[in-house]
Write a protein that holds these residues in place. Structure first.
Motif, PDB file in Angstrom:
ATOM      1  N   ALA A 136      -9.095 -13.441   2.923  1.00 48.10           N
ATOM      2  CA  ALA A 136      -8.989 -12.017   2.600  1.00 48.10           C
ATOM      3  C   ALA A 136      -7.708 -11.449   3.207  1.00 48.10           C
ATOM      4  O   ALA A 136      -7.379 -11.734   4.357  1.00 48.10           O
ATOM      5  CB  ALA A 136     -10.199 -11.247   3.105  1.00 48.10           C
ATOM      6  N   LEU A 137      -7.015 -10.664   2.407  1.00 43.18           N
ATOM      7  CA  LEU A 137      -5.835  -9.921   2.844  1.00 43.18           C
ATOM      8  C   LEU A 137      -6.267  -8.476   3.039  1.00 43.18           C
ATOM      9  O   LEU A 137      -6.840  -7.864   2.131  1.00 43.18           O
ATOM     10  CB  LEU A 137      -4.738  -9.998   1.784  1.00 43.18           C
ATOM     11  CG  LEU A 137      -3.576  -9.010   1.913  1.00 43.18           C
ATOM     12  CD1 LEU A 137      -2.754  -9.296   3.156  1.00 43.18           C
ATOM     13  CD2 LEU A 137      -2.704  -9.049   0.670  1.00 43.18           C
ATOM     14  N   ILE A 138      -5.992  -7.936   4.206  1.00 46.69           N
ATOM     15  CA  ILE A 138      -6.286  -6.532   4.512  1.00 46.69           C
ATOM     16  C   ILE A 138      -4.941  -5.846   4.700  1.00 46.69           C
ATOM     17  O   ILE A 138      -4.157  -6.254   5.563  1.00 46.69           O
ATOM     18  CB  ILE A 138      -7.110  -6.407   5.808  1.00 46.69           C
ATOM     19  CG1 ILE A 138      -8.374  -7.253   5.704  1.00 46.69           C
ATOM     20  CG2 ILE A 138      -7.417  -4.956   6.127  1.00 46.69           C
ATOM     21  CD1 ILE A 138      -8.992  -7.566   7.045  1.00 46.69           C
ATOM     22  N   HIS A 139      -4.661  -4.835   3.871  1.00 47.39           N
ATOM     23  CA  HIS A 139      -3.380  -4.148   4.049  1.00 47.39           C
ATOM     24  C   HIS A 139      -3.558  -2.642   3.876  1.00 47.39           C
ATOM     25  O   HIS A 139      -4.376  -2.180   3.094  1.00 47.39           O
ATOM     26  CB  HIS A 139      -2.301  -4.694   3.095  1.00 47.39           C
ATOM     27  CG  HIS A 139      -2.470  -4.313   1.668  1.00 47.39           C
ATOM     28  ND1 HIS A 139      -2.134  -3.072   1.177  1.00 47.39           N
ATOM     29  CD2 HIS A 139      -2.939  -5.024   0.615  1.00 47.39           C
ATOM     30  CE1 HIS A 139      -2.396  -3.034  -0.123  1.00 47.39           C
ATOM     31  NE2 HIS A 139      -2.890  -4.201  -0.483  1.00 47.39           N
ATOM     32  N   PRO A 140      -2.757  -1.875   4.643  1.00 49.24           N
ATOM     33  CA  PRO A 140      -2.804  -0.425   4.493  1.00 49.24           C
ATOM     34  C   PRO A 140      -2.081   0.009   3.239  1.00 49.24           C
ATOM     35  O   PRO A 140      -1.316  -0.757   2.651  1.00 49.24           O
ATOM     36  CB  PRO A 140      -2.063   0.076   5.747  1.00 49.24           C
ATOM     37  CG  PRO A 140      -1.055  -1.001   6.003  1.00 49.24           C
ATOM     38  CD  PRO A 140      -1.745  -2.296   5.618  1.00 49.24           C
ATOM     39  N   ASN A 141      -2.317   1.236   2.835  1.00 53.11           N
ATOM     40  CA  ASN A 141      -1.578   1.860   1.737  1.00 53.11           C
ATOM     41  C   ASN A 141      -0.732   2.978   2.334  1.00 53.11           C
ATOM     42  O   ASN A 141      -1.264   4.015   2.737  1.00 53.11           O
ATOM     43  CB  ASN A 141      -2.540   2.414   0.684  1.00 53.11           C
ATOM     44  CG  ASN A 141      -3.252   1.312  -0.054  1.00 53.11           C
ATOM     45  OD1 ASN A 141      -2.639   0.338  -0.463  1.00 53.11           O
ATOM     46  ND2 ASN A 141      -4.560   1.433  -0.199  1.00 53.11           N
ATOM     47  N   THR A 142       0.573   2.721   2.413  1.00 53.71           N
ATOM     48  CA  THR A 142       1.482   3.719   2.981  1.00 53.71           C
ATOM     49  C   THR A 142       2.533   4.180   1.975  1.00 53.71           C
ATOM     50  O   THR A 142       3.311   5.058   2.287  1.00 53.71           O
ATOM     51  CB  THR A 142       2.236   3.146   4.207  1.00 53.71           C
ATOM     52  OG1 THR A 142       3.143   2.136   3.758  1.00 53.71           O
ATOM     53  CG2 THR A 142       1.274   2.589   5.254  1.00 53.71           C
ATOM     54  N   GLY A 143       2.558   3.541   0.816  1.00 57.66           N
ATOM     55  CA  GLY A 143       3.597   3.838  -0.161  1.00 57.66           C
ATOM     56  C   GLY A 143       4.716   2.812  -0.145  1.00 57.66           C
ATOM     57  O   GLY A 143       5.576   2.825  -1.017  1.00 57.66           O
ATOM     58  N   ASP A 144       4.727   1.919   0.834  1.00 57.40           N
ATOM     59  CA  ASP A 144       5.713   0.847   0.903  1.00 57.40           C
ATOM     60  C   ASP A 144       4.969  -0.467   0.642  1.00 57.40           C
ATOM     61  O   ASP A 144       4.551  -1.155   1.570  1.00 57.40           O
ATOM     62  CB  ASP A 144       6.396   0.831   2.268  1.00 57.40           C
ATOM     63  CG  ASP A 144       7.503  -0.213   2.377  1.00 57.40           C
ATOM     64  OD1 ASP A 144       7.562  -1.131   1.538  1.00 57.40           O
ATOM     65  OD2 ASP A 144       8.298  -0.110   3.341  1.00 57.40           O
ATOM     66  N   ASP A 145       4.787  -0.795  -0.641  1.00 55.13           N
ATOM     67  CA  ASP A 145       3.954  -1.945  -1.007  1.00 55.13           C
ATOM     68  C   ASP A 145       4.452  -3.259  -0.432  1.00 55.13           C
ATOM     69  O   ASP A 145       3.647  -4.110  -0.052  1.00 55.13           O
ATOM     70  CB  ASP A 145       3.837  -2.057  -2.531  1.00 55.13           C
ATOM     71  CG  ASP A 145       2.927  -0.989  -3.124  1.00 55.13           C
ATOM     72  OD1 ASP A 145       2.139  -0.380  -2.368  1.00 55.13           O
ATOM     73  OD2 ASP A 145       2.996  -0.765  -4.340  1.00 55.13           O
ATOM     74  N   VAL A 146       5.759  -3.437  -0.359  1.00 53.05           N
ATOM     75  CA  VAL A 146       6.286  -4.683   0.187  1.00 53.05           C
ATOM     76  C   VAL A 146       5.890  -4.816   1.655  1.00 53.05           C
ATOM     77  O   VAL A 146       5.310  -5.824   2.072  1.00 53.05           O
ATOM     78  CB  VAL A 146       7.813  -4.788   0.011  1.00 53.05           C
ATOM     79  CG1 VAL A 146       8.368  -6.003   0.746  1.00 53.05           C
ATOM     80  CG2 VAL A 146       8.182  -4.829  -1.463  1.00 53.05           C
ATOM     81  N   ARG A 147       6.165  -3.807   2.435  1.00 51.71           N
ATOM     82  CA  ARG A 147       5.825  -3.862   3.863  1.00 51.71           C
ATOM     83  C   ARG A 147       4.313  -3.913   4.065  1.00 51.71           C
ATOM     84  O   ARG A 147       3.823  -4.632   4.933  1.00 51.71           O
ATOM     85  CB  ARG A 147       6.421  -2.652   4.583  1.00 51.71           C
ATOM     86  CG  ARG A 147       6.299  -2.736   6.086  1.00 51.71           C
ATOM     87  CD  ARG A 147       7.026  -1.613   6.782  1.00 51.71           C
ATOM     88  NE  ARG A 147       7.006  -1.816   8.211  1.00 51.71           N
ATOM     89  CZ  ARG A 147       7.541  -0.976   9.076  1.00 51.71           C
ATOM     90  NH1 ARG A 147       8.163   0.118   8.650  1.00 51.71           N
ATOM     91  NH2 ARG A 147       7.478  -1.215  10.374  1.00 51.71           N
ATOM     92  N   ASP A 148       3.556  -3.161   3.260  1.00 47.71           N
ATOM     93  CA  ASP A 148       2.099  -3.160   3.402  1.00 47.71           C
ATOM     94  C   ASP A 148       1.508  -4.543   3.169  1.00 47.71           C
ATOM     95  O   ASP A 148       0.565  -4.947   3.851  1.00 47.71           O
ATOM     96  CB  ASP A 148       1.464  -2.163   2.430  1.00 47.71           C
ATOM     97  CG  ASP A 148       1.756  -0.718   2.787  1.00 47.71           C
ATOM     98  OD1 ASP A 148       2.261  -0.453   3.904  1.00 47.71           O
ATOM     99  OD2 ASP A 148       1.488   0.154   1.940  1.00 47.71           O
TER     100      ASP A 148
END
Length: 182
Positions: A138-150
């Motif tokens: 599972a990949l857990i990533h935030p949503n900040t508007g910077d999809d590459v960095r997230d």
């Protein structure tokens, strides 16, 4: 994973500058022995109620969780399908997307996605997933508007990391129409 030197970082002490030094006193007995005695907080951290800026706290959801399985492995497909159903039944307040039986977007294997909207949901769902995800990653990533960095530098993995097609995210970022002021 993205090279951390590509990004800048705010100081972890932002907002806590110029305070008295913390004491080095430790608990000496019991289950907390050897841990530091912390000063009482004036108020509970706002991170208990809303995600830290710049993570979104709105309609998109603060975090995406992508749960991966190998679409050519019958046992993983069956497990992922059952896990998907269980999540929908046990966590109906979360946004749960369809099970993709093939790679989609930057995801190189089959997967399904779950969105969480509050720290409370995150705190309930992620520990549950740690125990119940079985053989799946599972990949857990935030949503900040910077999809590459997230999807890279800010991402957290459970299980074996899956190499994402990050170039696709970079191309999408470059193709986004510019808005006033950007």
């Amino acid at each position: 994973m993205a090279d951390p030197s590509l990004y800048t970082y705010n100081s972890p002490l932002e907002g806590y500058e110029n305070l008295d030094p913390l004491a080095d006193e430790k608990v000496t007995e019991g289950p907390d022995a050897k841990s530091y005695i912390n000063p009482p907080a004036k108020q509970q951290s706002s991170a208990y109620k809303s995600f830290a800026d710049p993570i979104t706290n709105g309609e998109r959801g603060g975090f995406d969780i992508h749960i991966y399985f190998l679409q050519t492995d019958e046992s993983e497909v069956a497990f992922a399908t059952a896990l998907h159903e269980r999540i929908r039944r046990e966590f109906p307040e979360l946004r749960v997307y369809r099970v993709w039986d093939r790679p989609v977007g930057p995801h190189p294997v089959a997967m399904f996605e779950v969105n969480v909207f509050t720290p409370e949901q995150f705190g309930a769902f992620i520990p549950w997933l740690v125990i119940n995800r079985g053989p799946l990653s599972a990949l857990i990533h935030p949503n900040t508007g910077d999809d590459v960095r997230d999807h890279t530098q800010r991402a957290t993995w459970m299980g074996q990391p899956i190499p994402l097609q990050v170039g696709m995210l970079r191309r999408l970022r470059q193709e986004k129409p510019k808005t006033n002021g950007s």
